[in-house]
Design an enzyme around this catalytic site. Structure first.
Site, PDB file in Angstrom:
ATOM      1  N   ASP A 118      -5.903  -6.348   5.707  1.00 26.77           N
ATOM      2  CA  ASP A 118      -7.036  -5.834   4.939  1.00 26.77           C
ATOM      3  C   ASP A 118      -7.990  -6.985   4.611  1.00 26.77           C
ATOM      4  O   ASP A 118      -9.193  -6.922   4.870  1.00 26.77           O
ATOM      5  CB  ASP A 118      -6.486  -5.192   3.652  1.00 26.77           C
ATOM      6  CG  ASP A 118      -7.536  -4.364   2.935  1.00 26.77           C
ATOM      7  OD1 ASP A 118      -8.669  -4.260   3.432  1.00 26.77           O
ATOM      8  OD2 ASP A 118      -7.220  -3.818   1.863  1.00 26.77           O
TER       9      ASP A 118
ATOM     10  N   ASP B 242      -2.118 -17.738   5.430  1.00 24.15           N
ATOM     11  CA  ASP B 242      -3.209 -18.525   4.836  1.00 24.15           C
ATOM     12  C   ASP B 242      -3.905 -19.397   5.877  1.00 24.15           C
ATOM     13  O   ASP B 242      -5.109 -19.594   5.853  1.00 24.15           O
ATOM     14  CB  ASP B 242      -2.721 -19.365   3.658  1.00 24.15           C
ATOM     15  CG  ASP B 242      -1.363 -19.977   3.881  1.00 24.15           C
ATOM     16  OD1 ASP B 242      -0.535 -19.947   2.961  1.00 24.15           O
ATOM     17  OD2 ASP B 242      -1.113 -20.467   4.995  1.00 24.15           O
TER      18      ASP B 242
ATOM     19  N   TYR C 141       0.818  -1.215   0.000  1.00 24.02           N
ATOM     20  CA  TYR C 141       0.000   0.000   0.000  1.00 24.02           C
ATOM     21  C   TYR C 141       0.852   1.266   0.000  1.00 24.02           C
ATOM     22  O   TYR C 141       0.317   2.365   0.007  1.00 24.02           O
ATOM     23  CB  TYR C 141      -0.901   0.038   1.239  1.00 24.02           C
ATOM     24  CG  TYR C 141      -2.054  -0.912   1.156  1.00 24.02           C
ATOM     25  CD1 TYR C 141      -1.831  -2.282   1.234  1.00 24.02           C
ATOM     26  CD2 TYR C 141      -3.351  -0.465   0.994  1.00 24.02           C
ATOM     27  CE1 TYR C 141      -2.877  -3.172   1.151  1.00 24.02           C
ATOM     28  CE2 TYR C 141      -4.400  -1.352   0.912  1.00 24.02           C
ATOM     29  CZ  TYR C 141      -4.162  -2.707   0.990  1.00 24.02           C
ATOM     30  OH  TYR C 141      -5.195  -3.590   0.910  1.00 24.02           O
TER      31      TYR C 141
ATOM     32  N   LYS D 150       3.324 -13.999   6.131  1.00 25.98           N
ATOM     33  CA  LYS D 150       3.555 -14.982   5.074  1.00 25.98           C
ATOM     34  C   LYS D 150       5.074 -15.131   4.908  1.00 25.98           C
ATOM     35  O   LYS D 150       5.618 -15.111   3.800  1.00 25.98           O
ATOM     36  CB  LYS D 150       2.871 -14.483   3.783  1.00 25.98           C
ATOM     37  CG  LYS D 150       2.790 -15.470   2.678  1.00 25.98           C
ATOM     38  CD  LYS D 150       1.822 -16.600   2.924  1.00 25.98           C
ATOM     39  CE  LYS D 150       1.965 -17.656   1.843  1.00 25.98           C
ATOM     40  NZ  LYS D 150       1.353 -18.945   2.180  1.00 25.98           N
TER      41      LYS D 150
END
Ligand code: NAP
Length: 416
Positions: free
Chosen positions: A305, A281, A160, A227
C-alpha cells in the site's frame, strides 16, 4: 442470469474461462462502475478513448459491449439507498471483468470501505499497480525513465484483515490477558491490539500470480519485499513461501538469487526470471536511487500500500497511476485515486489513472494493439504539452485543457 436494475447489452457476448484461459469474443461484455465525484467525468472521457482505440486497432471488427453495474452513490439512487447491491457482485462473478471509477464510502452505511468490500467479497487477492514513466510527465527524479515496475500487493491478509481490538474494550482485555498470561507477551497496559495474519495459502496464490505475470510479460525479476528481519513469522514467512512457490512450480522459468550467486558467477542465465528479496525499508531507498534494478515487486498488503503510492509519486502521482484487483477469474480494474469531490462535474481532472487502468484491462483480455495505440497517442499528446490542470501547474508552456478536451486530443493523436 437476469438482473433487477442491470441491463445486459443485447449486442455483446460473455467472456468465459476455458482450461484456465480467458476466451474473449469480438464483442465482449465488460462491466463498468461509473464512480462518484469525478467518476462520471473521467469514465466518460476514458470510454471514448478505449472505444476509439478498439475501433481503430481492429478496423471495426471488435467492439466492447459496456454493461453498467452499480456501486456507491449512483447505486444508492438506483437501489433505494443500497450502496453495494448484491447483483453487482453477481454480475462481476458472471461477466468476470470490470472497471470502476472512485467510490465514496458512505458514512454510517455499515461499510469500512466499498472498495475493500468489493475486493473481499469477490476474493480479488492481488492488487496490481504498474508504475512507469511517460515521456513529458513531470517527475521529481533525474531519471524517471528508469522506473518501470509492477507492484503486486497482497489484498486480503496482513493488518488489513480487520482483526483489531480497541483499547479498553472487553475483547481487547480478554486478548491482552491471554497474550500475557498464556503466551508470556509483554506490552504496555491500555494498548490497542491488531492481529497480522499472513498465511502460506494466501502468500503462495499471490506470489504465483506475480510470477505468472512476469513470465507472460517477459519481465526480468520478481522481488519479494518484506520486513522479515523483524516480523519473522509473518513477513519472513511471506519471503520463504514466495521462494518455495517459485522453486516448486516454476523451476524451468525462474532462478533464485542464491542459485545465481553460487552456481552462475552472479549472472542470471538467459531466459530465467530472477527471484530475489529485499527488506521493505530498503526498497523505498532503492526505488529512488536505483529503480532500474527492479521489475515485478511482490509484497504483503501494508508494505505494498505504502510502496504503490510512493513509487507512483516518482512518475507523476495518483492522477496517472493505474491499478487492478485480480482474483482467480474475476478482475476489477480501477482508478487508484479517490473521488476528489471538489472537482466533481467540472470536467477538469486528469483521466490518466482510469484511462491506463483500462489499458491494463485491454492487455488482460489480450487486446494489446488497442492498448498500445492508447499509450502512444497519450505520449504524443503529452509531447504537445496538452495536459489537464494537475500537470499544467508543473510544466512550462503547457496547454491546459478540460478532461473531455484531453480525451479528444488523445483520440486525434491515434491517427498521427
Ligand atoms: P482524492 O480523491 O484522491 O483526492 C486528493 C487529491 O488528489 C485531489 O484534491 C487532487 O489534488 C488529487 N487528485 C485526485 N484525483 C485526481 C485526478 N484524477 N486528476 C488530478 N488530480 C487528482 O483523495 P481524498 O480527497 O482523500 O478522498 C476523497 C474521497 O475519495 C473519500 O471519500 C475517500 O474515501 C475516497 N477514496 C476512494 C478511493 C477509491 O475509490 N479507490 C481511493 C481513495 C479515496 P489537488 O487538489 O492538489 O489538485
Amino acid at each position: 442470469m437476469s438482473f433487477d436494475k442491470i441491463t445486459v447489452p443485447s449486442e455483446g457476448e460473455k467472456i468465459t474461462v476455458e482450461n484456465g484461459e480467458l476466451r474473449v469474443p469480438d464483442n465482449p461484455i465488460l462491466c463498468f462502475i461509473e464512480g462518484d465525484g469525478i467518476g462520471p467525468d473521467i469514465m466518460t472521457a476514458s470510454k471514448r478513448i478505449w472505444d476509439a482505440a478498439v475501433e481503430k486497432a481492429y478496423n471495426k471488427s471488435r467492439k466492447i459491449a459496456w454493461m453498467e453495474v452499480y456501486s456507491g452513490e449512483k447505486a444508492a439512487s438506483v437501489y433505494d439507498g443500497n450502496y453495494m447491491p448484491e447483483e453487482t457482485f453477481d454480475a462481476l462473478r458472471e461477466y468476470l471483468i470490470g472497471i470502476k471509477g472512485p467510490l465514496t464510502t458512505p458514512i454510517g452505511g455499515g461499510f469500512r470501505s466499498l472498495n475493500v468490500t468489493l475486493r473481499q467479497v469477490l476474493d480479488l487477492y492481488s492488487c496490481v499497480r504498474p508504475v512507469r514513466w511517460y515521456k513529458g510527465v513531470p517527475s521529481p527524479l533525474k531519471r524517471p525513465d528508469e522506473v518501470d515496475v509492477v507492484i503486486y500487493r497482497e489484498n486480503t491478509e496482513d493488518v488489513y484483515a480487520g482483526i483489531e481490538y480497541e483499547a479498553g474494550s472487553p475483547e481487547n482485555e480478554r486478548l491482552a490477558r491471554f497474550l500475557r498470561e498464556d503466551l508470556g507477551a509483554n506490552f504496555f497496559e491500555g494498548a490497542g491490539i491488531g492481529i497480522k495474519p499472513i498465511s502460506e495459502f494466501g502468500t503462495k496464490r499471490h506470489v504465483r500470480a506475480a510470477i505468472k505475470y512476469a513470465i507472460q510479460h517477459d519481465r526480468k525479476s520478481v522481488t519479494l519485499v518484506h520486513k522479515g528481519n523483524i516480523q519473522k513469522f509473518t513477513e519472513g514467512a511471506f519471503m520463504k513461501w514466495g521462494y518455495e512457490v517459485a522453486a516448486a512450480e516454476f523451476p524451468d522459468e525462474t532462478i533464485s538469487w542464491d542459485d545465481v550467486a553460487a552456481n552462475h558467477g552472479g549472472k542470471v542465465p538467459s531466459g530465467k526470471i530472477l527471484i530475489q528479496d529485499v527488506i521493505a525499508d530498503i526498497i523505498f531507498q532503492k526505488m529512488i536511487l536505483r529503480p532500474s534494478e527492479f521489475d515485478v515487486l511482490a509484497t504483503p498488503n501494508l508494505n505494498g500500500d505504502y510502496l504503490s503510492d510512493a513509487v507512483a509519486a516518482e512518475v507523476g502521482g495518483v492522477g496517472i497511476a493505474p491499478g487492478a484487483n485480480i482474483g482467480d477469474a474475476v478482475a476489477l480494474f480501477e482508478a487508484t485515486h479517490g473521488t476528489a469531490p471538489k472537482y466533481s462535474n467540472l470536467d477538469k481532472v486528469n483521466p490518466g489513472s482510469l484511462l491506463f487502468s483500462g489499458v491494463m484491462m485491454l492487455e488482460h483480455i489480450g487486446w494489446q494493439e488497442a492498448a498500445d495505440l492508447i499509450t502512444s497517442a497519450y505520449e504524443r499528446t503529452l509531447d504537445q504539452k496538452i495536459v489537464t490542470y494537475d500537470f499544467a501547474r508543473q510544466m512550462d508552456g503547457a496547454v491546459e485543457v478540460r478532461t473531455s478536451e484531453f480525451a479528444t486530443a488523445v483520440i486525434r493523436n491515434m491517427d498521427a
